[in-house]
Design an enzyme around this catalytic site. Structure first.
Site, PDB file in Angstrom:
ATOM      1  N   SER A  99      99.400 120.615  31.343  1.00 50.94           N
ATOM      2  CA  SER A  99     100.170 121.849  31.530  1.00 50.94           C
ATOM      3  C   SER A  99      99.284 123.067  31.386  1.00 50.94           C
ATOM      4  O   SER A  99      98.343 123.077  30.599  1.00 50.94           O
ATOM      5  CB  SER A  99     101.311 121.947  30.518  1.00 50.94           C
ATOM      6  OG  SER A  99     101.943 123.217  30.642  1.00 50.94           O
ATOM      7  N   LYS A 129     104.967 115.252  28.589  1.00 48.46           N
ATOM      8  CA  LYS A 129     104.802 116.368  29.535  1.00 48.46           C
ATOM      9  C   LYS A 129     106.135 116.698  30.220  1.00 48.46           C
ATOM     10  O   LYS A 129     106.485 117.866  30.424  1.00 48.46           O
ATOM     11  CB  LYS A 129     103.732 116.025  30.587  1.00 48.46           C
ATOM     12  CG  LYS A 129     103.646 116.996  31.774  1.00 48.46           C
ATOM     13  CD  LYS A 129     103.310 118.402  31.325  1.00 48.46           C
ATOM     14  CE  LYS A 129     103.012 119.415  32.403  1.00 48.46           C
ATOM     15  NZ  LYS A 129     103.675 119.373  33.664  1.00 48.46           N
ATOM     16  N   HIS A 156     108.185 118.606  27.790  1.00 46.92           N
ATOM     17  CA  HIS A 156     107.594 119.958  27.748  1.00 46.92           C
ATOM     18  C   HIS A 156     108.209 120.802  28.871  1.00 46.92           C
ATOM     19  O   HIS A 156     108.632 121.934  28.656  1.00 46.92           O
ATOM     20  CB  HIS A 156     106.076 119.857  27.892  1.00 46.92           C
ATOM     21  CG  HIS A 156     105.402 121.131  28.308  1.00 46.92           C
ATOM     22  ND1 HIS A 156     105.475 121.625  29.597  1.00 46.92           N
ATOM     23  CD2 HIS A 156     104.647 122.016  27.617  1.00 46.92           C
ATOM     24  CE1 HIS A 156     104.802 122.757  29.675  1.00 46.92           C
ATOM     25  NE2 HIS A 156     104.288 123.013  28.488  1.00 46.92           N
ATOM     26  N   ASN A 157     108.274 120.244  30.079  1.00 47.33           N
ATOM     27  CA  ASN A 157     108.822 120.997  31.203  1.00 47.33           C
ATOM     28  C   ASN A 157     110.313 121.259  31.031  1.00 47.33           C
ATOM     29  O   ASN A 157     110.803 122.334  31.393  1.00 47.33           O
ATOM     30  CB  ASN A 157     108.572 120.253  32.515  1.00 47.33           C
ATOM     31  CG  ASN A 157     107.139 120.390  32.980  1.00 47.33           C
ATOM     32  OD1 ASN A 157     106.236 120.546  32.167  1.00 47.33           O
ATOM     33  ND2 ASN A 157     106.923 120.319  34.279  1.00 47.33           N
ATOM     34  N   GLU A 201     110.591 124.067  28.849  1.00 42.76           N
ATOM     35  CA  GLU A 201     110.192 125.254  29.626  1.00 42.76           C
ATOM     36  C   GLU A 201     111.368 125.772  30.473  1.00 42.76           C
ATOM     37  O   GLU A 201     111.612 126.990  30.534  1.00 42.76           O
ATOM     38  CB  GLU A 201     109.008 124.846  30.514  1.00 42.76           C
ATOM     39  CG  GLU A 201     108.467 125.910  31.428  1.00 42.76           C
ATOM     40  CD  GLU A 201     107.360 125.331  32.328  1.00 42.76           C
ATOM     41  OE1 GLU A 201     106.499 124.579  31.825  1.00 42.76           O
ATOM     42  OE2 GLU A 201     107.373 125.612  33.537  1.00 42.76           O
TER      43      GLU A 201
END
Ligand code: ATR
Length: 471
Positions: free
Chosen positions: A130, A184, A187-188, A191
């Site tokens: 990222s 990941k 994480h998105n 986000e």
């Protein structure tokens, strides 16, 4: 002769791949590069002579140019291109070589590929990366998952090119097979939620009469406190941008239909699969979907009545301060939901993920980097938390901000400002802290119409009731 001369190889010379290759080179690693279409490799060579790349036109030559055991990072379009690239590389590799997939791969694909490649004697690492283009070039946050013993051979190199936070690399081994790409993905998802909350906060400020420029100032000021984060910082810059053509704030001439590429949706699908409540993240995905549903919006705009989003306040500054606190609370809820999802997935998939480490490597390099993450990683490191919300410093701050959060949700509801994220986050807060939930009634209904049975609070066993005489 370039045989065995490069320490690391990068496949895929689009923006992310070429920037990552330049990052390796700038850290002193002899870097081999390859792209399916050689013209792209030539462009990169011409534009960056300083990198001293070892370039190859054929896969065979590229593989040959690497020292053994080979380390290869694929930066290709996630999906069939990843399989095609692996298939092209395999015939030329030796047992023990390491292939890293640095793409935005859906984690079940990583699990499948890792299984296949380990059976063939290769080391396959799925690495979430990222930080966008700049991150790839200057230091991204990296989330590698795969066989742990191979990390000894690739980890130190990844840790050198990753972002650094207080001298600590934003890269650590996450867990076996798909664990890195899973983290990941979450994480998105976080986000998405972060951005949705920021959007809601902006709507509220607008509703209270702030111009885009005034809101930009507010975000800039928020960025100096608890909310200090990359996304808040760039929000201020986006709001300040003036459109050259019309002289209006650029944000006002951008079409209000948000795009997405799938990682948020995957996060929500996974939360549903694992039965982990992550509604604030889901609301963010749904809000993007709603924004990009023109027929739905046109029909609803024509048919539905309600207040117009104007927020009446006698004290605008106090309201702005409330919005800041509501934004902080909602953000904490999204992190709590995402990290809980990681914890449960770690147990379900046998990954044994260190949640504190995930928060630690998100402190720099990635899109959700935020001051709050330092505190979150410390809280997870200090105790074995079931949820972030039980961490003493977090629950205390949520208590402090509680009234403001509720005032904002109430005011927004009265004024007709859509705040699916803020209100969902608050409902989650109230739901998980409730001593008793309405699930007791749900169980009664399920037993009524389907004899699904229920348990009692005062004794063990399962029970069924004949609820009414004539069903
Ligand atoms: P961009 O980021 O420029 O939109 P992309 O289509 O996402 O590019 O592709 C990124 C990388 O994946 C490129 O290196 C691309 O190789 P080409 O330059 O030869 O197109 C690579 N890629 C895409 N599809 C591929 C496939 N089916 N097999 C192998 N590599 C592929």
């Amino acid at each position: 002769d370039k045989t065995g001369s490069a320490q690391i190889g990068v496949v895929g010379m689009a923006v992310m791949g070429s920037n990552l290759a330049r990052n390796f080179a700038s850290k002193g690693f002899k870097t081999a590069i390859f792209n399916r279409t050689y013209a792209k490799t030539e462009d990169v060579l011409a534009a960056h002579p300083e990198a001293g790349f070892v370039a190859s036109e054929s896969v065979e030559e590229f593989v040959d140019s690497l020292e053994k055991p080979r380390r290869i990072i694929m930066m290709v379009k996630a999906g069939p291109a990843t399989d095609a690239t692996i298939d092209a590389l395999l015939p030329h590799l030796d047992q023990g070589d390491i292939i890293v997939d640095g793409g935005n791969t859906y984690f079940p694909d990583t699990r499948r590929r890792e299984k296949k490649l380990s059976e063939l004697g290769f080391n396959f690492i799925g690495c979430g990366i990222s930080g966008g283009e700049t991150g790839a070039l200057l230091g991204p946050s990296m989330m590698p998952g795969g066989p742990k013993d191979s990390y000894a051979h690739i980890g130190p190199i990844l840790e050198k090119v990753a972002a650094q936070y207080d001298g600590e690399p934003c890269c650590t081994w996450i867990g076996p097979d798909g664990a890195g790409h899973f983290v990941k993905m979450v994480h998105n998802g976080i986000e998405y939620a972060d951005m949705q909350f920021i959007g809601e906060a902006y709507d509220l400020l607008k509703g209270a009469g702030l111009s885009a420029t005034e809101a930009a100032d507010v975000f800039a000021q928020w960025n100096t406190g608890d909310l200090d984060s990359y996304l808040i910082e760039i929000t201020s810059e986006v709001l300040r941008q003036v459109d050259a053509r019309t002289g209006k704030p650029l944000v006002d001439v951008v079409v209000d239909a948000a795009g997405m590429k799938g990682t948020g949706t995957w996060t929500v699908m996974e939360s549903l699969n694992l039965g982990v409540p992550a509604a604030a993240i889901a609301e963010a995905v749904f809000a993007r979907a709603a924004s990009s549903s023109p027929e739905l919006r046109a029909a609803a705009q024509a048919a539905l009545q309600g207040p117009d989003g104007t927020i009446n306040t006698d004290d605008r500054d106090a309201f702005v301060a409330d919005v800041r606190q509501a934004l902080w609370c909602a953000k904490v809820i999204a992190y709590a939901q995402g990290l809980h999802l990681i914890k449960v997935a770690g147990q379900q998939y046998g990954w044994d993920i260190d949640v504190a480490a995930c928060a630690r490597i998100w402190r720099a390099g990635c899109i959700i980097r935020a001051k709050l993450l330092d505190r979150i990683s410390n809280e997870y490191a200090a105790g074995n938390l079931e949820t972030l919300l039980e961490a003493p410093s977090i629950s205390a701050e949520l208590a402090n901000c509680n009234d403001a959060w509720r005032r904002v949700v109430a005011k927004a509801s009265e004024a007709g400002v859509p705040i699916p994220g803020f209100s969902s986050a608050l409902s989650y807060y109230d739901l998980v802290r409730a001593k008793r939930t309405n699930a007791a009634l749900t169980q009664g209904l399920r037993d009524f119409f389907g004899s699904h049975t229920y348990r009692r609070v005062d004794t063990d066993g399962t029970f069924h009731t004949q609820w009414s005489g004539d069903r």
